[in-house]
Design an enzyme around this catalytic site. Structure first.
Site, PDB file in Angstrom:
ATOM      1  N   LYS A 100       0.823  -1.223   0.000  1.00 58.66           N
ATOM      2  CA  LYS A 100       0.000   0.000   0.000  1.00 58.66           C
ATOM      3  C   LYS A 100       0.849   1.261   0.000  1.00 58.66           C
ATOM      4  O   LYS A 100       0.465   2.282  -0.560  1.00 58.66           O
ATOM      5  CB  LYS A 100      -0.966   0.019   1.177  1.00 58.66           C
ATOM      6  CG  LYS A 100      -0.306  -0.191   2.515  1.00 58.66           C
ATOM      7  CD  LYS A 100      -1.163  -1.120   3.366  1.00 58.66           C
ATOM      8  CE  LYS A 100      -0.307  -1.776   4.413  1.00 58.66           C
ATOM      9  NZ  LYS A 100      -0.503  -3.202   4.551  1.00 58.66           N
ATOM     10  N   VAL A 127      -5.466  -2.968  -0.058  1.00 58.17           N
ATOM     11  CA  VAL A 127      -6.537  -2.427   0.794  1.00 58.17           C
ATOM     12  C   VAL A 127      -7.440  -3.576   1.234  1.00 58.17           C
ATOM     13  O   VAL A 127      -7.937  -4.334   0.400  1.00 58.17           O
ATOM     14  CB  VAL A 127      -7.392  -1.378   0.049  1.00 58.17           C
ATOM     15  CG1 VAL A 127      -8.524  -0.880   0.941  1.00 58.17           C
ATOM     16  CG2 VAL A 127      -6.535  -0.213  -0.419  1.00 58.17           C
ATOM     17  N   GLY A 182       0.691 -10.799  18.303  1.00 59.64           N
ATOM     18  CA  GLY A 182       1.218 -10.685  16.949  1.00 59.64           C
ATOM     19  C   GLY A 182       0.361  -9.815  16.028  1.00 59.64           C
ATOM     20  O   GLY A 182       0.564  -9.777  14.824  1.00 59.64           O
ATOM     21  N   GLU A 185       2.898  -4.482  15.605  1.00 62.16           N
ATOM     22  CA  GLU A 185       4.347  -4.588  15.531  1.00 62.16           C
ATOM     23  C   GLU A 185       4.983  -3.951  16.763  1.00 62.16           C
ATOM     24  O   GLU A 185       4.341  -3.206  17.504  1.00 62.16           O
ATOM     25  CB  GLU A 185       4.840  -3.892  14.265  1.00 62.16           C
ATOM     26  CG  GLU A 185       4.126  -4.452  13.046  1.00 62.16           C
ATOM     27  CD  GLU A 185       4.795  -4.090  11.740  1.00 62.16           C
ATOM     28  OE1 GLU A 185       5.995  -3.819  11.739  1.00 62.16           O
ATOM     29  OE2 GLU A 185       4.077  -4.081  10.731  1.00 62.16           O
ATOM     30  N   LYS A 200      -4.330   3.614   2.727  1.00 64.18           N
ATOM     31  CA  LYS A 200      -5.417   2.851   2.110  1.00 64.18           C
ATOM     32  C   LYS A 200      -6.552   3.765   1.652  1.00 64.18           C
ATOM     33  O   LYS A 200      -7.118   3.562   0.580  1.00 64.18           O
ATOM     34  CB  LYS A 200      -5.925   1.794   3.092  1.00 64.18           C
ATOM     35  CG  LYS A 200      -4.882   0.702   3.335  1.00 64.18           C
ATOM     36  CD  LYS A 200      -5.269  -0.186   4.511  1.00 64.18           C
ATOM     37  CE  LYS A 200      -4.243  -1.266   4.754  1.00 64.18           C
ATOM     38  NZ  LYS A 200      -4.481  -1.961   6.046  1.00 64.18           N
ATOM     39  N   GLY A 298      -3.021 -10.740   7.311  1.00 64.66           N
ATOM     40  CA  GLY A 298      -2.725 -12.156   7.482  1.00 64.66           C
ATOM     41  C   GLY A 298      -2.178 -12.736   6.198  1.00 64.66           C
ATOM     42  O   GLY A 298      -2.494 -12.261   5.113  1.00 64.66           O
TER      43      GLY A 298
END
Lengths: 388, 388
Positions: A100, A127, A182, A185, A200, A298
């Site tokens: 992105k 996006v 997780g 970050e 986005k 993911g």
């Protein structure tokens, strides 16, 4: 036989290889030819992985292979990724990405280059992760004049907000939990300060109106300053606090785009979107409101969108998809946007307001400028826009 | 210049003309050429309308015009519409439709004919009205093996159910209200008995797995027999009663498809879809669950989808979209499907059940056959499947 390469073998890159492994048969059936992963380009040593046979470290191998059809750019960032994307397009390869940052900042140039070379540059995964939203926007809804795009575009912040609302825990604690799981970050700034959502909403705006909106031109306010008591008061009053990216077409043809936490009324389908899920609402002048919902991140969900684009690029080998945006959009000042506002902690309740608990109130529609002036006059501690 | 015609000037046909009038400029910009409405074919006299100049009554005018590119079939039904669609495809015209009856029953033949003549036969508007769902399913999610499609596919019944749940009024009264508001037809059988939802789940199933499922082969149970007390008990227990169309891929490669009212847990996004809105949840083995939401009917929303298809057909003039389904799907007996069940009014509460108010209970997962046997043994008055 169609040949493709993956550049960058991190979360997304390895997800794409995994999706091909899982679904090679059905992909071949739909394409009408086998899809072959010919190269994986990564600086790391892949010799101990099942992909040792296709691992390369030199980009020019991809660039100079006349049989290579599609390159997946999963490097991330806007330095090496930009250089390799330019060179791949110049070499006549179709390029597919989930990046992105690159699309938001350099999409105009790269799409123009793709047009020149008659190849596709596709980025559905940039996006909403696996959620089909860009192609529905520019293709299925092409008969509409788009009026508005509003979305929960970042799963990390939506997870944190959901924990604040449903778990009653403050921002710092919810962030630590997201990191432990997780979802966030170690340096969470790009997510929690709204930069990721900002990129986005720029891409969505570019596609909705065909005019470039660069991330540095839009206002982004994240959720790090959000007070738990505002989340709780809003929830009691029938609103969920959500970090929204919004792009609007205003009367007179100007546009607006921004990212900020909003109070969303519970009757709005966006209010029910919890945890790491994303949702994007698009308003067209014929279709009304449509919403797209799913996992916004993911490895496999993102790889699902990348693989859809790879297949689409191959199906449009001779005649590329018409896609792109041109001159810069004329953006209005955010201060001119009219909406209702949530205020808390003022010395007195302003007139014509709905009074909430905890010294908070909901105003009628007014411009952001008026709302700021009112908040200052009253000495309010919190000011948030309300989605109508 | 691209020329198109509308056959049938009812709700959908006139909506398409209106969308072109509203958005002609942006449509031309996106297409790269003007789109001209050349003919409207209708048996009625249109001489007093603004469309008098393009009105025709003889189909052969369309059939024999070599410059006509696309025909929109908005006649409805499967008699005249079938004949004209066949002839338009034979004459090398692209055909776009919202006619779910025709696509569900004759899509296989018509798509095969379209392939033979190298033209497009597109029908995004046949499922979910204006909601982009078919193109996302067969294109954006092409990298997935589709596991399940479950949707609220009929706005009329969803309106009636919403009034029963939120308004506490019985089915007959809610139906009358829907008729008064124009949401239900005077003969509401196709909606309330689940036939309309059945046609749509067949089309979704055809596209998801590429194998034909004809409407007459699937079990459809509507909402006319639904008792208000079951809706109320379910609601108290945290479930919304929704009429769902479901298509499933089962272990071993068999498929199932059916329509029935279900208890939907409130945590599922489908539970929050109220009134005349539709929503379709698609589960892919890479993407997980994605959901598409919006207005499932109405002149302009449906016309939005038709217009998107007209533009797509024009953008794929030389190279048609690969789309179609072939041999008949191997369907499993519904009796073999395993899920939890809602039971009410039995002589005793069965073992291992969650007891609800009003003499109702939720069982653990069991086959439909086992649930029916249990309901019969206990003399239960109501038996409904529960979405997991």
């Amino acid at each position: 036989m169609a040949d493709f390469a993956i550049m960058g073998f991190g979360t997304v890159g390895s997800g794409v290889a995994e999706v091909l492994r899982m679904n090679a048969d059905s992909i071949e059936k739909k394409l009408g030819e086998p899809l072959k992963l010919k190269y994986i380009l990564d600086v790391r040593d892949l010799s101990a992985t099942p992909y040792a046979g296709v691992a390369v470290k030199d980009f020019s191998v991809l660039e100079n292979d006349p049989d290579l059809d599609v390159v997946v750019e999963a490097i991330g960032g806007a330095r090496v990724a930009l250089d390799f994307t330019r060179r791949a397009l110049m070499a006549g390869k179709h390029v597919v990405t989930s990046n992105k940052e690159l699309v938001a900042s350099h999409g105009r140039e790269l799409l123009s280059l793709a047009r020149e070379k008659n190849v596709n540059y596709l980025f559905e995964a940039s996006v909403g992760g696996g959620i089909p939203v860009l192609r529905p926007l520019f293709q299925c809804l092409a008969g509409n004049r788009i009026e508005e795009v509003t979305g929960i575009l970042n799963g990390t912040t939506n997870y944190i907000l959901t924990r604040m609302v449903r778990g009653g825990i403050p921002f710092d604690e919810a962030l630590k939990e997201a990191q432990a799981r997780g979802y966030a970050e170690q340096n969470p700034a790009a997510d929690v300060e709204g930069l990721d959502a900002g990129r986005k909403i720029c891409i969505l705006s570019d596609l909705a109106w065909g005019k470039e909106v660069l991330p540095e031109r839009i206002s982004t306010r994240g959720i790090s300053g959000l007070d738990l008591q505002d989340v709780a008061i809003a929830s009691q009053a029938g609103y969920q606090v959500k970090l929204l990216g919004r792009a609007l077409r205003l009367p007179g043809g100007k546009q607006a785009a921004y990212v900020a936490p909003h109070l969303v009324p519970e009757a709005c389908p966006l209010a029910g979107v919890d945890g790491v899920f994303n949702a994007i609402m698009i308003r067209g002048n014929a279709v009304g409101d449509v919403m797209f919902y799913g996992r916004g991140a993911g490895d496999l969900p993102t790889a699902s969108a990348v693989m859809g684009d790879v297949m689409d690029a191959l199906q449009h080998r001779e005649k590329r998809r018409e896609l792109g945006w041109s001159e810069s959009a004329e953006l209005t000042e955010l201060d001119d946007l009219v909406m209702p506002w949530y205020l808390r902690g003022g010395r007195e309740t302003p007139a014509d307001c709905r009074v909430l608990s905890g010294g908070a109130a909901l105003t009628g529609p007014m411009t952001a400028q008026e709302a700021k002036a009112l908040a200052e006059k009253l000495g309010a501690a919190a000011l948030l826009p309300v989605l109508q």
